[in-house]
Design an enzyme around this catalytic site. Structure first.
Site, PDB file in Angstrom:
ATOM      1  CB  SER A 230      41.977  37.922  42.900  1.00  0.00           C
ATOM      2  OG  SER A 230      40.659  37.784  42.052  1.00  0.00           O
TER       3      SER A 230
ATOM      4  CG  MET B 154      41.929  33.453  39.991  1.00  0.00           C
ATOM      5  SD  MET B 154      42.570  34.869  39.751  1.00  0.00           S
ATOM      6  CE  MET B 154      44.236  34.897  40.236  1.00  0.00           C
ATOM      7  CB  THR B 155      36.680  34.656  43.770  1.00  0.00           C
ATOM      8  OG1 THR B 155      36.340  33.270  43.025  1.00  0.00           O
ATOM      9  CG2 THR B 155      35.385  35.104  44.592  1.00  0.00           C
ATOM     10  CB  THR B 156      34.968  39.868  43.475  1.00  0.00           C
ATOM     11  OG1 THR B 156      36.090  40.243  42.604  1.00  0.00           O
ATOM     12  CG2 THR B 156      34.828  41.207  44.393  1.00  0.00           C
TER      13      THR B 156
ATOM     14  CE  LYS C 241      33.305  32.999  41.531  1.00  0.00           C
ATOM     15  NZ  LYS C 241      34.285  33.686  41.402  1.00  0.00           N
TER      16      LYS C 241
END
Lengths: 194, 225
Positions: free
Chosen positions: A133, A1-3, A34
Site C-alpha cells: 500500500s 498494506m505494507t511497503t 517481511k
C-alpha cells in the site's frame, strides 16, 4: 498494506521493508518480518496476505534445496521466481488466488538480480521495484533518486528513505524498517559453478 | 524360461537375485546397432551405425535432437528407443515451462532413469533400449548413459549395442581429453567400424563447449529426391 522495496546494485541486491502487520484498522503486529531468507544467496520480500506469502516461500525454499541436490548447482534467481509464479498463476486460474506479491532478490552464478511476481503469476526483472500500500509513495523517492550502478551502501540509504517516506503518510506501513543486503563479492565464489 | 520352470513369475527376482526381465532387456540392447559417445574437453560426439535396410527403404534415424543444447542416441528395439527419446524431449520442454531455463544434462538423465525404473517394478516388459545423452549446461559438457534397469553413468566414453565391449576398448585406447574434432570423429568411426566390418553408414551428433548447441553433423538421409 505494507511497503517493500527491492533495488539492484552493481555489487549485489538490497531489500527493505516496514514492520507493520494490519488487521483492518487495527495494528496486528509492530515487529513483522517481511523479508524472508531463502538461503545465503537469496531473499524474498513479501506484501499481502502473510499466510499465503509464507506458504509459497516455504514451498519454494524446499523445492530449491531439492533441485540443488539433484542437479548439483543452485537455481538461478529467475528460476526461483518462476517457481513462485507457477503456483500463483494456478491459484488465480482456479479462483483460489494467493493474495500476495513477492520481490525476489539474490545473487546467482552470473550476477545479482531483482525480480517481482504477483498473484497473477507475471514475472518481471527490475532495476528497482516497490510493492504494498505504501509503494506509490516509495516510488516517488525511488524515481527521483535511483541511479544505475549504485553501490550496496547507496542502495541501503535509498531503500531506507523510500520506506521511511511511505511510513510517514501510508497508514498501512510503519513501526520501523528492516534492510537486507546480499553482496555478490561474498557469494559469487561460493555460488559459482565449477 | 528357467524362472517359469521354478514356478516363479518372470518379472520377480530370479533364484540368484537377478531381475531376469531386466537382464533380458540388457541382452536386447546388446543385439542393437553399435552406438557410441565420446566426450573431450571441447566436444562431445554421439555416433551410431545405421543398419542397412532393404532397397527403397530409408534407414531409421539414430541421432536425436532433444533440445537446443541436448542430444541423444540409443541402441536396442527402435520402438523403445523412440519412446525414450520422446520422454526426454517432453521432460526438456516441461523443464523450460517450469523453470524458464534449459534442462541440465543430469536432471534429464535422472528423469529418464526413473521412467525406466518404473518398468522394473511391475509386471510389464522393461524397455529394451539404452540411451546415451550428451549436452552442455552450466556445469559444462556432460555425457550420460542410461540403461533399462534405470542405472545411469556419467562419463567420457560409452559404447552400447552389438560389439560394444570391443568398441569401448577402441575408444579407451585412442582417447585423449584434448583431441581435435577431426581426430575425435575418426576415433568414433573406427570404434564402430571395428565391430561392424561393413560399409554401413554412421550418423553423428556433436555438442561443442563453445557454441553450447547440439547438432547432427551430416544428414545421410536426403530430404529431397
Amino acid at each position: 498494506m505494507t511497503t517493500i522495496v527491492g533495488i539492484l546494485c552493481k555489487d549485489g541486491v538490497v531489500l527493505s521493508s516496514d514492520r507493520r502487520a494490519s488487521k483492518g484498522f487495527f495494528i496486528g503486529s509492530k515487529i513483522t518480518q517481511k523479508i524472508l531468507r531463502i538461503d545465503d544467496s537469496l531473499a524474498v520480500a513479501i506484501a499481502g496476505q502473510v499466510s499465503d506469502a509464507e506458504y509459497l516461500v516455504n514451498a519454494v525454499r524446499a523445492e530449491r534445496a531439492l533441485v540443488t541436490l539433484q542437479r548439483g548447482y543452485p537455481l538461478t534467481v529467475k528460476e526461483t521466481t518462476k517457481l513462485i509464479s507457477n503456483v500463483a498463476y494456478q491459484g488465480m486460474k482456479s479462483y483460489q488466488p494467493y493474495f500476495a506479491e513477492f520481490i525476489v532478490a539474490g545473487v546467482d552464478a552470473t550476477s545479482p538480480h531483482v525480480y517481482v511476481t504477483d498473484m497473477s503469476g507475471s514475472v518481471s526483472a527490475e532495476n528497482f521495484v516497490s510493492s504494498g500500500s505504501g509503494s506509490p509513495i516509495a516510488y516517488g523517492v525511488l524515481e527521483s533518486n535511483y541511479k544505475e550502478n549504485m553501490t550496496i551502501e547507496q542502495a541501503r540509504i535509498l531503500g531506507t528513505n523510500a520506506v521511511q517516506a511511505a511510513m510517514e503518510r501510508d497508514p498501512g506501513s510503519g513501526d520501523g524498517i528492516d534492510v537486507v543486503a546480499i553482496a555478490s563479492a561474498l557469494l559469487i565464489k561460493e555460488v559459482k559453478v565449477a | 524360461m528357467e524362472s517359469q520352470q521354478l514356478g516363479r513369475m518372470p518379472y520377480f527376482y530370479g533364484p540368484e537375485g537377478a531381475l531376469v526381465q531386466v537382464d533380458f532387456a540388457l541382452e536386447a540392447v546388446n543385439r542393437g546397432s553399435t552406438t557410441i559417445g565420446i566426450r573431450t574437453d571441447e566436444y562431445a560426439i554421439l555416433a551410431s551405425q545405421l543398419k542397412p535396410t532393404r532397397a527403397l527403404v530409408d534407414p531409421a534415424e539414430k541421432i536425436y535432437q532433444i533440445d537446443e543444447h541436448l542430444g541423444a542416441t540409443g541402441a536396442g528395439y527402435i520402438g523403445d528407443v523412440m519412446k525414450l527419446i520422446q520422454e526426454l524431449r517432453l521432460q526438456a520442454q516441461k523443464h523450460r515451462l517450469t523453470f524458464d531455463s534449459p534442462v541440465d544434462v543430469k536432471t534429464a538423465s535422472e528423469e529418464l532413469s526413473s521412467y525406466l525404473h518404473q518398468y522394473t517394478l511391475y509386471a510389464v516388459r522393461p524397455l529394451g533400449a539404452s540411451i546415451i545423452i550428451a549436452g552442455r549446461d552450466p556445469l559444462g559438457l556432460q555425457m550420460y548413459q542410461v540403461d533399462p534397469s534405470g542405472t545411469y553413468f556419467r562419463g567420457s566414453g560409452f559404447a552400447i549395442g552389438s560389439g560394444s565391449e570391443r568398441s569401448l576398448e577402441v575408444i579407451q585406447r585412442g582417447y585423449k581429453p584434448n583431441m581435435p574434432l577431426e581426430e575425435l570423429v575418426n576415433l568414433g568411426t573406427t570404434a564402430i567400424k571395428t565391430v561392424t566390418q561393413d560399409e554401413s553408414q554412421i550418423e553423428f551428433g556433436l555438442v561443442s563447449n563453445t557454441t553450447s548447441r547440439f547438432e547432427k553433423l551430416t544428414s545421410p538421409i536426403p530430404t529431397v529426391r
